[in-house]
Design an enzyme around this catalytic site. Structure first.
Site, PDB file in Angstrom:
ATOM      1  CB  CYS A  57      -0.911  -0.056   1.232  1.00  0.00           C
ATOM      2  SG  CYS A  57      -1.724   1.490   1.646  1.00  0.00           S
ATOM      3  CB  CYS A  71       0.285   1.963   4.078  1.00  0.00           C
ATOM      4  SG  CYS A  71      -1.401   1.371   3.891  1.00  0.00           S
TER       5      CYS A  71
END
Length: 105
Positions: A29, A32
């Site tokens: 991600c 993230c």
């Protein structure tokens, strides 16, 4: 930031004496990875007031499902065993500080 798992979530997060921010994330991600260093900075400044932990959703599917975490990054703040704040998506440091002001000021 310390990692939590499905196995120790209850003890580390729900039974904590102080608020706990859980960063639900995954290796793949991109957003993230953007949020992670910001959380590290906030942790260094305010770690005495709020505990910061992270949970890999790929390795620990049970807890994110239980709390309906459908998108990542999701930052949940738990206090007294309950979710008291949810922040979804990558945000700049100023926005995160603003969202967390109830817990860190």
């Amino acid at each position: 930031m310390q990692a939590v798992t499905d196995a120790d979530f209850d003890a580390q997060v729900l039974k904590s004496d102080k608020p706990v921010l859980v960063d639900f994330w995954a290796e793949w991600c991109g957003p993230c990875r953007q949020v992670s260093p910001i959380l590290d900075e906030i942790n260094k400044q305010h770690g005495d007031k709020i505990t910061f932990v992270k949970m890999n959703v790929d390795e620990n599917p049970v807890t994110p499902a239980a709390y309906r975490v459908t998108g990542i990054p999701t930052l949940n703040v738990y206090q007294g065993g309950e979710v008291v704040k949810q922040i979804v998506g990558a945000k700049p440091k100023a926005a995160l500080l603003n969202e967390l002001s109830d817990f860190i000021n």
